[in-house]
Design a protein around this motif. Structure first.
Motif, PDB file in Angstrom:
ATOM      1  N   GLU A   1      -1.607   9.925   4.404  1.00 35.14           N
ATOM      2  CA  GLU A   1      -1.638   8.523   3.978  1.00 35.14           C
ATOM      3  C   GLU A   1      -1.269   7.601   5.146  1.00 35.14           C
ATOM      4  OE1 GLU A   1       0.930   8.168   0.612  1.00 35.14           O
ATOM      5  OE2 GLU A   1      -0.457   9.213  -0.732  1.00 35.14           O
ATOM      6  N   SER A   2      -1.898   7.818   6.284  1.00 36.65           N
ATOM      7  CA  SER A   2      -1.516   7.108   7.502  1.00 36.65           C
ATOM      8  C   SER A   2      -1.651   5.592   7.365  1.00 36.65           C
ATOM      9  CB  SER A   2      -2.352   7.598   8.682  1.00 36.65           C
ATOM     10  OG  SER A   2      -3.731   7.368   8.452  1.00 36.65           O
ATOM     11  N   GLU A   3      -2.729   5.109   6.748  1.00 31.91           N
ATOM     12  CA  GLU A   3      -2.926   3.664   6.629  1.00 31.91           C
ATOM     13  C   GLU A   3      -1.839   3.019   5.794  1.00 31.91           C
ATOM     14  OE1 GLU A   3      -5.008   1.606   8.184  1.00 31.91           O
ATOM     15  OE2 GLU A   3      -5.534   3.394   9.351  1.00 31.91           O
ATOM     16  N   LYS A   4      -1.483   3.666   4.713  1.00 34.36           N
ATOM     17  CA  LYS A   4      -0.438   3.131   3.838  1.00 34.36           C
ATOM     18  C   LYS A   4       0.911   3.114   4.554  1.00 34.36           C
ATOM     19  CE  LYS A   4       1.559   3.673  -0.767  1.00 34.36           C
ATOM     20  NZ  LYS A   4       1.567   4.491  -2.001  1.00 34.36           N
ATOM     21  N   LEU A   5       1.181   4.154   5.334  1.00 31.64           N
ATOM     22  CA  LEU A   5       2.443   4.216   6.062  1.00 31.64           C
ATOM     23  C   LEU A   5       2.505   3.130   7.126  1.00 31.64           C
ATOM     24  CD1 LEU A   5       2.879   8.088   6.482  1.00 31.64           C
ATOM     25  CD2 LEU A   5       4.077   6.578   4.884  1.00 31.64           C
ATOM     26  N   LYS A   6       1.389   2.903   7.812  1.00 29.26           N
ATOM     27  CA  LYS A   6       1.369   1.850   8.838  1.00 29.26           C
ATOM     28  C   LYS A   6       1.513   0.467   8.214  1.00 29.26           C
ATOM     29  CE  LYS A   6      -2.398   3.323  10.906  1.00 29.26           C
ATOM     30  NZ  LYS A   6      -3.522   3.367  11.889  1.00 29.26           N
ATOM     31  N   GLN A   7       0.959   0.287   7.014  1.00 30.63           N
ATOM     32  CA  GLN A   7       1.151  -0.979   6.307  1.00 30.63           C
ATOM     33  C   GLN A   7       2.625  -1.190   5.957  1.00 30.63           C
ATOM     34  OE1 GLN A   7      -1.439  -1.147   2.875  1.00 30.63           O
ATOM     35  NE2 GLN A   7      -3.261  -0.703   4.097  1.00 30.63           N
ATOM     36  N   GLY A   8       3.291  -0.095   5.606  1.00 33.13           N
ATOM     37  CA  GLY A   8       4.722  -0.182   5.315  1.00 33.13           C
ATOM     38  C   GLY A   8       5.525  -0.586   6.527  1.00 33.13           C
TER      39      GLY A   8
ATOM     40  N   LEU B   1      14.184  -3.035  -0.931  1.00 33.45           N
ATOM     41  CA  LEU B   1      13.021  -3.887  -0.666  1.00 33.45           C
ATOM     42  C   LEU B   1      11.819  -3.518  -1.530  1.00 33.45           C
ATOM     43  CD1 LEU B   1      13.165  -3.882   3.247  1.00 33.45           C
ATOM     44  CD2 LEU B   1      14.114  -5.589   1.693  1.00 33.45           C
ATOM     45  N   GLU B   2      11.909  -2.399  -2.242  1.00 35.02           N
ATOM     46  CA  GLU B   2      10.750  -1.881  -2.966  1.00 35.02           C
ATOM     47  C   GLU B   2      10.259  -2.829  -4.055  1.00 35.02           C
ATOM     48  OE1 GLU B   2       9.396   2.149  -5.430  1.00 35.02           O
ATOM     49  OE2 GLU B   2      11.417   1.989  -4.564  1.00 35.02           O
ATOM     50  N   GLN B   3      11.183  -3.484  -4.745  1.00 35.61           N
ATOM     51  CA  GLN B   3      10.778  -4.350  -5.848  1.00 35.61           C
ATOM     52  C   GLN B   3       9.943  -5.534  -5.357  1.00 35.61           C
ATOM     53  OE1 GLN B   3      14.016  -5.624  -8.305  1.00 35.61           O
ATOM     54  NE2 GLN B   3      12.714  -6.752  -9.743  1.00 35.61           N
ATOM     55  N   LEU B   4      10.337  -6.134  -4.237  1.00 33.72           N
ATOM     56  CA  LEU B   4       9.598  -7.274  -3.689  1.00 33.72           C
ATOM     57  C   LEU B   4       8.377  -6.838  -2.889  1.00 33.72           C
ATOM     58  CD1 LEU B   4      12.486  -9.630  -2.477  1.00 33.72           C
ATOM     59  CD2 LEU B   4      11.016  -9.921  -4.477  1.00 33.72           C
ATOM     60  N   HIS B   5       8.432  -5.629  -2.316  1.00 34.32           N
ATOM     61  CA  HIS B   5       7.347  -5.143  -1.453  1.00 34.32           C
ATOM     62  C   HIS B   5       6.967  -3.723  -1.896  1.00 34.32           C
ATOM     63  CE1 HIS B   5       8.401  -8.567   1.074  1.00 34.32           C
ATOM     64  NE2 HIS B   5       9.650  -8.142   1.060  1.00 34.32           N
ATOM     65  N   PRO B   6       6.054  -3.601  -2.876  1.00 32.75           N
ATOM     66  CA  PRO B   6       5.700  -2.286  -3.450  1.00 32.75           C
ATOM     67  C   PRO B   6       5.203  -1.281  -2.425  1.00 32.75           C
ATOM     68  CG  PRO B   6       4.853  -4.078  -4.810  1.00 32.75           C
ATOM     69  CD  PRO B   6       5.371  -4.708  -3.551  1.00 32.75           C
ATOM     70  N   ILE B   7       4.688  -1.753  -1.279  1.00 29.55           N
ATOM     71  CA  ILE B   7       4.205  -0.833  -0.259  1.00 29.55           C
ATOM     72  C   ILE B   7       5.341   0.034   0.284  1.00 29.55           C
ATOM     73  CG2 ILE B   7       4.547  -2.372   1.716  1.00 29.55           C
ATOM     74  CD1 ILE B   7       1.517  -0.086   1.132  1.00 29.55           C
ATOM     75  N   ILE B   8       6.579  -0.466   0.156  1.00 26.74           N
ATOM     76  CA  ILE B   8       7.748   0.299   0.611  1.00 26.74           C
ATOM     77  C   ILE B   8       8.202   1.180  -0.552  1.00 26.74           C
ATOM     78  CG2 ILE B   8      10.024   0.147   1.728  1.00 26.74           C
ATOM     79  CD1 ILE B   8       9.333  -2.684   2.561  1.00 26.74           C
ATOM     80  N   ASP B   9       7.346   2.117  -0.940  1.00 26.86           N
ATOM     81  CA  ASP B   9       7.613   2.956  -2.100  1.00 26.86           C
ATOM     82  C   ASP B   9       8.341   4.232  -1.696  1.00 26.86           C
ATOM     83  OD1 ASP B   9       5.667   4.370  -0.794  1.00 26.86           O
ATOM     84  OD2 ASP B   9       4.113   4.061  -2.314  1.00 26.86           O
ATOM     85  N   THR B  10       8.489   5.151  -2.644  1.00 26.85           N
ATOM     86  CA  THR B  10       9.242   6.382  -2.373  1.00 26.85           C
ATOM     87  C   THR B  10       8.573   7.232  -1.291  1.00 26.85           C
ATOM     88  OG1 THR B  10       8.099   7.411  -4.253  1.00 26.85           O
ATOM     89  CG2 THR B  10      10.289   6.468  -4.661  1.00 26.85           C
ATOM     90  N   THR B  11       7.246   7.198  -1.243  1.00 30.08           N
ATOM     91  CA  THR B  11       6.535   7.961  -0.208  1.00 30.08           C
ATOM     92  C   THR B  11       6.878   7.431   1.181  1.00 30.08           C
ATOM     93  OG1 THR B  11       4.684   8.423  -1.701  1.00 30.08           O
ATOM     94  CG2 THR B  11       4.275   8.660   0.665  1.00 30.08           C
ATOM     95  N   PHE B  12       6.826   6.107   1.313  1.00 30.12           N
ATOM     96  CA  PHE B  12       7.161   5.493   2.605  1.00 30.12           C
ATOM     97  C   PHE B  12       8.627   5.726   2.940  1.00 30.12           C
ATOM     98  CE2 PHE B  12       8.622   1.822   5.096  1.00 30.12           C
ATOM     99  CZ  PHE B  12       7.785   1.929   6.201  1.00 30.12           C
ATOM    100  N   GLN B  13       9.505   5.597   1.956  1.00 27.77           N
ATOM    101  CA  GLN B  13      10.935   5.807   2.191  1.00 27.77           C
ATOM    102  C   GLN B  13      11.213   7.245   2.624  1.00 27.77           C
ATOM    103  OE1 GLN B  13      13.248   4.385  -1.238  1.00 27.77           O
ATOM    104  NE2 GLN B  13      11.677   2.820  -1.572  1.00 27.77           N
ATOM    105  N   SER B  14      10.506   8.206   2.026  1.00 27.08           N
ATOM    106  CA  SER B  14      10.696   9.613   2.397  1.00 27.08           C
ATOM    107  C   SER B  14      10.229   9.866   3.818  1.00 27.08           C
ATOM    108  CB  SER B  14       9.922  10.516   1.427  1.00 27.08           C
ATOM    109  OG  SER B  14      10.421  10.390   0.119  1.00 27.08           O
ATOM    110  N   PHE B  15       9.099   9.244   4.183  1.00 27.20           N
ATOM    111  CA  PHE B  15       8.604   9.376   5.560  1.00 27.20           C
ATOM    112  C   PHE B  15       9.631   8.832   6.541  1.00 27.20           C
ATOM    113  CE2 PHE B  15       6.519   6.995   9.033  1.00 27.20           C
ATOM    114  CZ  PHE B  15       6.027   8.072   9.778  1.00 27.20           C
ATOM    115  N   CYS B  16      10.191   7.660   6.236  1.00 26.23           N
ATOM    116  CA  CYS B  16      11.193   7.064   7.120  1.00 26.23           C
ATOM    117  C   CYS B  16      12.454   7.931   7.195  1.00 26.23           C
ATOM    118  CB  CYS B  16      11.549   5.659   6.636  1.00 26.23           C
ATOM    119  SG  CYS B  16      10.222   4.457   6.840  1.00 26.23           S
ATOM    120  N   ALA B  17      12.879   8.442   6.031  1.00 24.46           N
ATOM    121  CA  ALA B  17      14.091   9.274   5.989  1.00 24.46           C
ATOM    122  C   ALA B  17      13.946  10.516   6.854  1.00 24.46           C
ATOM    123  CB  ALA B  17      14.404   9.660   4.542  1.00 24.46           C
ATOM    124  N   SER B  18      12.727  11.048   6.935  1.00 26.45           N
ATOM    125  CA  SER B  18      12.497  12.241   7.763  1.00 26.45           C
ATOM    126  C   SER B  18      12.679  11.942   9.252  1.00 26.45           C
ATOM    127  CB  SER B  18      11.091  12.797   7.509  1.00 26.45           C
ATOM    128  OG  SER B  18      10.096  11.898   7.987  1.00 26.45           O
TER     129      SER B  18
END
Length: 321
Positions: A50-57, A7-24
């Protein structure tokens, strides 16, 4: 299952940082969100730099999920869709087709329930052969227990063509076998992977004008879901509901008849009942129960659930070993 990375290409907010947070937190796919407590996840996000960015994700993932849900349709739209797009596909068994009011309905999920050796797989194989032969269509067959038999398909085709036109029958057999795509699937996660790949292919086929998939068979859905049910965790139940929703979504959006097999388990007073419980009971549009006369090829189908046929109606048909 659709990985978050896709989903990262269509939705840049779902970047590696967000993916790593989810993976944890054990979240790697969109389906993982459906079985996770999002309030707990949001609380963890609040504690991050980066709480705001994570919540946006998290909000973006929920938007993706909501966009995939079937839109509201009024009664007139549903009636027009049924008349124009949702046709019947013959199973190859006249008795079963008559009982169903014409056969397997495109856009609907039909479930066949029965004990071992009641003829469930025979109906699947015959339906696959019949749809590939008579509708010049593709069939997608998910085999969860090594029950798919190309020899049985061959037998149906040769029986239909007859010995007097052997060459024509051989050509027909090649066409039929090339039209049936069989995939072995042994766990629920592989099941989601295959279905998402099928969805991708279905979106592409509308542009190519190729023969389209008209029948999806899962033999059997209970083999995939039963192992993940039970215990105190709700994950298995959530996965079961997600599987049913995805099958119905594919059926409706791409005008595909979906046929799934379910086993029976012991019920009250020694009677048998469909496996997977009450939650699954509401998923199929149509439920048929099969039984077989002892030592015979004669089977009986009974309606357990149907939108336009009375429950309890029965039909008898013969299968050939």
């Amino acid at each position: 299952m659709a990985p978050l990375k896709s989903l990262e290409q269509l939705h840049p907010i779902i970047d590696t940082t967000f993916q790593s947070f989810c993976a944890s937190h054990g979240i790697f796919t969109v389906e993982d969100f459906l079985i996770h407590d999002l309030y707990v996840l949001a609380a963890f996000a609040e504690q991050q730099p980066e709480s705001e960015k994570l919540k946006q994700g998290i909000t973006q993932i929920l938007s993706v999920i909501n966009a995939e849900r079937q839109p509201w349709m009024n009664g007139l739209e549903l009636l027009e869709d049924a008349r124009e797009n949702k046709h019947f596909l013959s199973t190859g068994f006249e008795g079963v087709d008559t009982l169903l009011g014409g056969g397997l309905r495109e856009g609907q999920l039909t479930e066949i329930v029965g004990p071992s050796s009641s003829g469930k797989t025979q109906v699947c194989l015959r339906a696959a052969s019949n749809v590939a032969t008579n509708y010049n269509a593709k069939v997608f067959y998910l085999d969860t227990g090594n029950s798919f038999s190309p020899q049985r398909i061959s037998g149906f085709v040769n029986w239909k063509s007859g010995p007097s036109i052997a060459r024509t029958g051989q050509n027909m057999l090649q066409q039929v076998m090339s039209s049936i795509s069989c995939h072995s699937v042994y766990d629920i996660f592989a099941f989601f992977d295959v279905l998402h790949q099928l969805e991708f292919n279905l979106r592409s086929q509308t542009c190519k004008g190729d023969r389209r998939v008209q029948l999806l068979i899962v033999d059997s859905i209970s083999s995939l879901i039963t192992p993940i049910l039970g215990g105190s965790s709700s994950q298995g139940h959530a996965l079961m509901v997600s599987a049913g929703s995805l099958l119905k979504k594919i059926a409706h959006e791409y005008n595909i008849a979906v046929l799934v097999i379910n086993h029976t388990v012991g019920g009250d007073r020694g009677t048998s009942k469909p496996a997977l419980g009450q939650s699954w009971k509401s998923v199929p549009h149509v439920r048929l129960q099969l039984s077989r006369d002892p030592g015979s090829n004669v089977c009986q189908a009974s309606i357990l659930k149907h939108s336009s046929m009375a429950s309890g109606m029965t039909a008898r048909f013969v299968i050939y070993e």
